[in-house]
Design an enzyme around this catalytic site. Structure first.
Site, PDB file in Angstrom:
ATOM      1  CB  CYS A  50      62.570  41.952 -50.287  1.00  0.00           C
ATOM      2  SG  CYS A  50      61.393  43.202 -50.805  1.00  0.00           S
TER       3      CYS A  50
ATOM      4  CB  CYS B 130      62.521  32.873 -58.582  1.00  0.00           C
ATOM      5  SG  CYS B 130      63.121  34.209 -59.640  1.00  0.00           S
TER       6      CYS B 130
ATOM      7  CB  SER C 239      74.732  40.914 -63.291  1.00  0.00           C
ATOM      8  OG  SER C 239      74.556  41.753 -64.395  1.00  0.00           O
TER       9      SER C 239
ATOM     10  CG  ASP D  17      74.108  42.030 -69.621  1.00  0.00           C
ATOM     11  OD1 ASP D  17      74.325  41.826 -68.409  1.00  0.00           O
ATOM     12  OD2 ASP D  17      73.531  43.040 -70.059  1.00  0.00           O
ATOM     13  CG  ASP D  18      72.374  39.429 -65.802  1.00  0.00           C
ATOM     14  OD1 ASP D  18      72.943  40.503 -66.054  1.00  0.00           O
ATOM     15  OD2 ASP D  18      71.220  39.367 -65.326  1.00  0.00           O
TER      16      ASP D  18
ATOM     17  CB  CYS E 184      58.779  30.380 -61.537  1.00  0.00           C
ATOM     18  SG  CYS E 184      57.928  31.731 -62.402  1.00  0.00           S
TER      19      CYS E 184
ATOM     20  CB  CYS F 159      60.208  36.729 -66.575  1.00  0.00           C
ATOM     21  SG  CYS F 159      61.471  35.737 -65.806  1.00  0.00           S
TER      22      CYS F 159
END
Ligand code: SF4
Length: 485
Positions: A11, A239, A286, A347-348, A449, A452
Site C-alpha cells: 500500500c 523491510c 524491476s 531480475d530483482d 527484516c 521472507c
C-alpha cells in the site's frame, strides 16, 4: 509497469496539511506517485477543518478520482489518501475507513488481529486489519484522539504506518519495528506532507524533512507539528524488500536512494556470480537498476533486449492457461540485442518462477544462444506477514526445490545464481559483512527484516492466517521473542 510473478499486497499512504486549501490536489498528486505500491483500489478523505468528506473506489487512481469527483471533496486544508492492492478486490476493504469522526489508512499488516478482536469482544465481520485497528482505537478511553492512540498503539503488533484524520488534525504513527517507510516533508505554503516514499514529496514540490521514526507519533494542525513517542520498542526491522522491489528507484527510504542500493546489489551479484555473456539485459523493469550495476562491474554492455508493453495488465491474476499468451503480449524481443548472443538477464527476485520460465523461453524462441539468470536478492522461501503478499509458501519456487540447480532446470536457464545474504546486506549498508555462522541473524543485526529469505520473523505471527497454517509456521519457522516493551 505492472509486474507479474511479483509481490502483490502492498500500500501507499499520504497525509497532507495545506493551509492554502490545496490538500486535495496535493494528496492526489502524491498518491499518483505511489501508484506502484497498489493498483486495485484507492480512497481519500478531505476536511476543510469542520467536516470529513470521503471518496473511494476500485481501480487505478486516475479512474477513481475523475474531474467530476475531485470537486466533491471540497477545498480541503487536510487530506488523507491511500492506494492498495487487494486480492479480494471488494470496495469493503478499500481505505480509508471512518469511525466516530476519525479517518484511518495504513500501510502494513497487523499480526495480532484475533487478540484485538477478543479484547473488543467482536464476533461480527471484520473487514480488514485497518478497520479493526480503527475500531480498537475508537473504543479506548479519552477525550482526545492522542490519548486513545497512546492507549491502543502499544497493543498492536506487526507492520503499521498509520495516517489518521479528524476534522481538524492529522495524525501520523509508525510502528515500533519500522517495517514500512514513512517520510515527512514541508510544503511551500507552510504546510506538511507525510507519505510512504519521497517520490510523493517530489510530486508536490515538497522538501524532505526526515523520516517518521519507529514508535513516533505526529500531530499536525493549524498550530504546527508536535511529536509524541510510544513507550514501546521493538528490534529495528525495516523491510529490506522495499529496497529490492517495492519502492520506486528515485525514492529515498530508510535514509538511502533506492536506485543506488539496487545498483550495488547488481555489482555484488557480479562479484559473487560472474558469467561469460555478450550482453546484460534487465527483466523489465524491476531489474533495471541492478542490471546497470552488474553491467558496470562486469564491463559487459547493457542493452534493452526486450520491450515491455506498459499497457498490459497484471499477468499474475490471469488464469494459468493464459500466461504464455500474456507473456507474448507483454514483451517484444529486440532481435539485434538477442539473436545468437549469450544473454545475462537480471531480475530483482523470483517468486513462483513461472514468469522466469516464460521469459527464458521467450528469449530462446527468439534466437538467444544462452540465457543466464542472475537474481539481485537471495531465494524467497517464506511468506511475508507484514504487508506484502508474495504467494503461498507452497507456491514459492525456492521453497519447492531444495537446490538452485533444480530451480535452474525448472525455469530452463543455462545458469542461475542469486545474491547471497551477505551480498545483499553489504549492498544495503555499504559495509563488509561476515556471517560467522549466524546466517539467519544477518538482517536483524543490520536493522532489517529479511524473514521472507530466512524464515526468522521479528514479530510473532499470532493471526492473519488460518489456524492450520499458523501451527505449521510455528513449527517450521523461527519466531524471535516478543519485542521488549
Ligand atoms: Fe519485507 Fe520480507 Fe520482511 Fe515482509 S518478510 S517485511 S517482504 S523483508
Amino acid at each position: 509497469m505492472a509486474q507479474f510473478d511479483k509481490p502483490r499486497e502492498n500500500c501507499g499512504v499520504v497525509g497532507v496539511f495545506s493551509p492554502s486549501g490545496e490538500a486535495v490536489s496535493k494528496a492526489l498528486l502524491a498518491l499518483i506517485s505511489l501508484q506502484h505500491r497498489g493498483q486495485e483500489g484507492a480512497g481519500m478523505v478531505a476536511s476543510n477543518g469542520t467536516q470529513l468528506k470521503l471518496h473511494k473506489g476500485l481501480g487505478l487512481i486516475s479512474s477513481i478520482f475523475t474531474s467530476s469527483v475531485i470537486p466533491t471533496l471540497g477545498q480541503g486544508i487536510f487530506a488523507l489518501s491511500h492506494t492498495r492492492y487487494s486480492t479480494a478486490g471488494t470496495l469493503d476493504a478499500v481505505q480509508p475507513f471512518i469511525n466516530d469522526g476519525l479517518a484511518l489508512a495504513h500501510n502494513g499488516n497487523l499480526t495480532n488481529m484475533n487478540d484485538l478482536a477478543e479484547d473488543l469482544d467482536l464476533d461480527g465481520e471484520i473487514l480488514s486489519d485497518t478497520w479493526l485497528a480503527l475500531e480498537y482505537i475508537c473504543r479506548q478511553e479519552g477525550a482526545q484522539w492522542e490519548e486513545k492512540f497512546r492507549q491502543s498503539i502499544p497493543k498492536l503488533r506487526g507492520a503499521f504506518s498509520f495516517v489518521g484524520l479528524s476534522k481538524d488534525k492529522l495524525y501520523v504513527i509508525r510502528d515500533p519495528w519500522g517495517f514500512r517507510p514513512l517520510v515527512l516533508g514541508r510544503l511551500v505554503d507552510g504546510g506538511w506532507i507525510v507519505a510512504s516514499e519521497t517520490s510523493a514529496l517530489h510530486a508536490v514540490d515538497a522538501t524532505f524533512v526526515r523520516e517518521v521514526m519507529p514508535s513516533e507519533g505526529l500531530v499536525i494542525d493549524k498550530n504546527g507539528l508536535s511529536t509524541f513517542y510510544f513507550d514501546h520498542r521493538g528490534p529495528l526491522s525495516r523491510c529490506i524488500f522495499e529496497y529490492i522491489y517495492i519502492a520506486r528507484p528515485d525514492s529515498r527510504i530508510f535514509g538511502q536512494e533506492v536506485h543506488a542500493i539496487r545498483k550495488r546489489c547488481g555489482k555484488k551479484l557480479f562479484e559473487e556470480a560472474p558469467v561469460d555473456a555478450d550482453v546484460v539485459i534487465s527483466i523489465p523493469h524491476s531489474g533495471d537498476s541492478a542490471a546497470r550495476g552488474y553491467s558496470e562491474a562486469s564491463g559487459i554492455p547493457i542493452e534493452e533486449g526486450v520491450f515491455a508493453n506498459r499497457y498490459v495488465g497484471r499477468a499474475f491474476i490471469e488464469p494459468l492457461n493464459r500466461r504464455k499468451q500474456t507473456t507474448h503480449l507483454k514483451y517484444g524481443v529486440i532481435s539485434s540485442d538477442i539473436v545468437g548472443k549469450r544473454i545475462c538477464a537480471i531480475d530483482d527476485s523470483i517468486v513462483r518462477g513461472d514468469a522466469s520460465s516464460s521469459f527464458v523461453r521467450l528469449l530462446k524462441e527468439h534466437g538467444a544462444k544462452e540465457v543466464h539468470i542472475r537474481v539481485a536478492s537471495p531465494p524467497l522461501k517464506f511468506p511475508c506477514f507484514y504487508g506484502v503478499d508474495f504467494a503461498t509458501k507452497e507456491e514459492l519456487i525456492a521453497n519447492r526445490h531444495t537446490s538452485i540447480p533444480c530451480i535452474k532446470d525448472e525455469i530452463g536457464a543455462d545458469s542461475l545464481a542469486y545474491l547471497s545474504y551477505e551480498g545483499l546486506v553489504q549492498a544495503v549498508t555499504n559495509v563488509a559483512v561476515k556471517l560467522n555462522g549466524q546466517a539467519e541473524n544477518i538482517f536483524g543485526s543490520a536493522g532489517f527484516c529479511g524473514a521472507c529469505f530466512t524464515g526468522k520473523y521479528p514479530v510473532p505471527i499470532e493471526t492473519t492466517i488460518p489456524k492450520e497454517d499458523k501451527l505449521q509456521i510455528l513449527e517450521n519457522y523461527t519466531i524471535l521473542p516478543p519485542a521488549s516493551l
